[in-house]
Design a protein around this motif. Structure first.
Motif, mmCIF file in Angstrom:
data_model
loop_
_atom_site.group_PDB
_atom_site.id
_atom_site.type_symbol
_atom_site.label_atom_id
_atom_site.label_comp_id
_atom_site.label_asym_id
_atom_site.label_seq_id
_atom_site.Cartn_x
_atom_site.Cartn_y
_atom_site.Cartn_z
ATOM 1 N N GLY A 135 0.931 -1.076 0.062
ATOM 2 C CA GLY A 135 0.105 -0.081 -0.044
ATOM 3 C C GLY A 135 0.739 1.453 0.003
ATOM 4 O O GLY A 135 0.544 2.309 -0.653
ATOM 5 N N MET A 136 1.897 1.233 0.515
ATOM 6 C CA MET A 136 2.813 2.540 0.730
ATOM 7 C C MET A 136 3.518 2.562 -0.553
ATOM 8 O O MET A 136 3.432 4.014 -1.050
ATOM 9 C CB MET A 136 3.942 2.223 1.838
ATOM 10 N N ASP A 137 3.724 1.292 -1.192
ATOM 11 C CA ASP A 137 4.503 1.509 -2.383
ATOM 12 C C ASP A 137 3.457 2.234 -3.521
ATOM 13 O O ASP A 137 3.559 2.997 -4.216
ATOM 14 C CB ASP A 137 4.895 0.134 -2.994
ATOM 15 N N TRP A 138 2.207 1.526 -3.644
ATOM 16 C CA TRP A 138 0.966 2.208 -4.505
ATOM 17 C C TRP A 138 0.928 3.620 -4.178
ATOM 18 O O TRP A 138 0.651 4.512 -5.207
ATOM 19 C CB TRP A 138 -0.110 1.387 -4.333
ATOM 20 N N ALA A 139 0.812 4.032 -2.925
ATOM 21 C CA ALA A 139 0.710 5.394 -2.650
ATOM 22 C C ALA A 139 1.886 6.282 -3.046
ATOM 23 O O ALA A 139 1.765 7.626 -2.746
ATOM 24 C CB ALA A 139 0.493 5.527 -1.133
ATOM 25 N N GLY A 140 2.914 5.784 -3.435
ATOM 26 C CA GLY A 140 4.024 6.928 -3.693
ATOM 27 C C GLY A 140 4.977 6.790 -2.621
ATOM 28 O O GLY A 140 5.857 7.746 -2.710
ATOM 29 N N HIS A 141 5.073 6.031 -1.580
ATOM 30 C CA HIS A 141 5.897 6.015 -0.608
ATOM 31 C C HIS A 141 6.717 4.996 -0.040
ATOM 32 O O HIS A 141 6.562 4.220 1.134
ATOM 33 C CB HIS A 141 5.035 6.417 0.909
ATOM 34 N N GLN A 142 7.170 4.389 -1.324
ATOM 35 C CA GLN A 142 7.858 2.907 -1.013
ATOM 36 C C GLN A 142 8.756 2.898 -0.016
ATOM 37 O O GLN A 142 9.563 3.686 0.147
ATOM 38 C CB GLN A 142 8.694 2.606 -2.355
ATOM 39 N N LEU A 143 8.651 1.900 0.915
ATOM 40 C CA LEU A 143 9.623 1.739 2.107
ATOM 41 C C LEU A 143 10.867 1.177 1.932
ATOM 42 O O LEU A 143 11.822 1.425 2.570
ATOM 43 C CB LEU A 143 8.853 0.753 3.275
ATOM 44 N N ALA A 144 10.979 0.356 0.929
ATOM 45 C CA ALA A 144 12.399 0.029 0.388
ATOM 46 C C ALA A 144 12.359 -0.461 -0.779
ATOM 47 O O ALA A 144 11.364 -0.768 -1.578
ATOM 48 C CB ALA A 144 12.716 -1.298 1.229
ATOM 49 N N ALA A 145 13.491 -0.487 -1.572
ATOM 50 C CA ALA A 145 13.475 -0.983 -3.059
ATOM 51 C C ALA A 145 13.036 -2.513 -3.005
ATOM 52 O O ALA A 145 13.281 -3.084 -2.495
ATOM 53 C CB ALA A 145 15.052 -1.008 -3.552
ATOM 54 N N VAL A 146 12.173 -2.492 -4.238
ATOM 55 C CA VAL A 146 11.547 -3.771 -4.580
ATOM 56 C C VAL A 146 11.777 -4.165 -5.862
ATOM 57 O O VAL A 146 11.559 -3.280 -6.829
ATOM 58 C CB VAL A 146 9.940 -3.567 -4.259
ATOM 59 N N PRO A 147 12.349 -5.458 -6.213
ATOM 60 C CA PRO A 147 12.516 -5.765 -7.706
ATOM 61 C C PRO A 147 11.313 -5.463 -8.571
ATOM 62 O O PRO A 147 10.132 -5.840 -8.053
ATOM 63 C CB PRO A 147 13.009 -7.209 -7.445
#
Length: 194
Positions: free
Chosen positions: A164-176
């Protein structure tokens, strides 16, 4: 904080959640279960466990979940596992999902549903990963070590929140990139917090 309607923002509009006081929106992940519900936010995990049955159990779980999500900008819950062989409690578990969705709707809290295979894909790059692999991925990528009887439930909730954080533009850590493709398989809200 004001809210917007579904006609104002759609998932295709990209990141729409504003930063909260800490610079990030408050997103809560849920791994709903009748016996051990995992709950997570940025940097923390928790769980609710109960041995009660029937309506008392649903009331206990919804009341407990509400204490975690009442101020959320977005709730991301793991969806049902239709291939799961054990159907005991199926009606109550479906009821719990509906109760949480209804709570969110009544309180104008946007919610998303991440299918189990998408949750596993986001965590590990494989849609059929084991619970242990998801838990290890949470520890490796985010430094969150879930322990005890609810360790897998908490890890799943953390992945839901991180997606959800990634979707919202606040990625918590790099994800492949392979993992990030899992976001397309989720049911994201049409209306989000303003």
């Amino acid at each position: 904080m004001g809210r917007v309607t579904a006609t104002q923002i759609t998932p295709a509009a990209g990141p729409a959640l504003p930063p909260a006081a800490g610079g990030q929106p408050l997103i809560v992940g849920l791994d709903l279960s009748l016996t051990s519900t995992g709950i997570a936010g940025h940097g923390w995990t928790d769980h609710l466990r109960t041995k009660t049955r029937g309506d008392a159990r649903l009331d206990y779980l919804l009341t407990g979940i509400a204490t975690f999500i009442r101020a959320a900008d977005l709730v991301v819950m793991e969806g049902p596992s239709y291939g799961h062989a054990a159907l005991a409690g199926h009606e109550d578990l479906a009821g719990l999902r509906v109760l949480v969705r209804r709570y969110c709707w009544r309180h104008q809290i946007p919610y998303a549903v991440i299918p189990p295979s998408s949750l596993k894909m986001y965590a590990t790059g494989r849609g059929n990963a084991t619970k242990g692999e998801v838990r290890s991925a949470v520890a490796d990528r985010y430094g969150i070590h879930t322990e005890g009887a609810a360790r897998y439930d908490e890890a799943d909730a953390y992945v839901a929140m991180a997606a959800g954080m990634d979707w919202a533009g606040h990625q918590l850590a790099a994800v492949p990139e392979r993992n990030a493709k899992a976001l397309a398989g989720c049911a994201w809200p049409e209306a989000v917090a303003a």
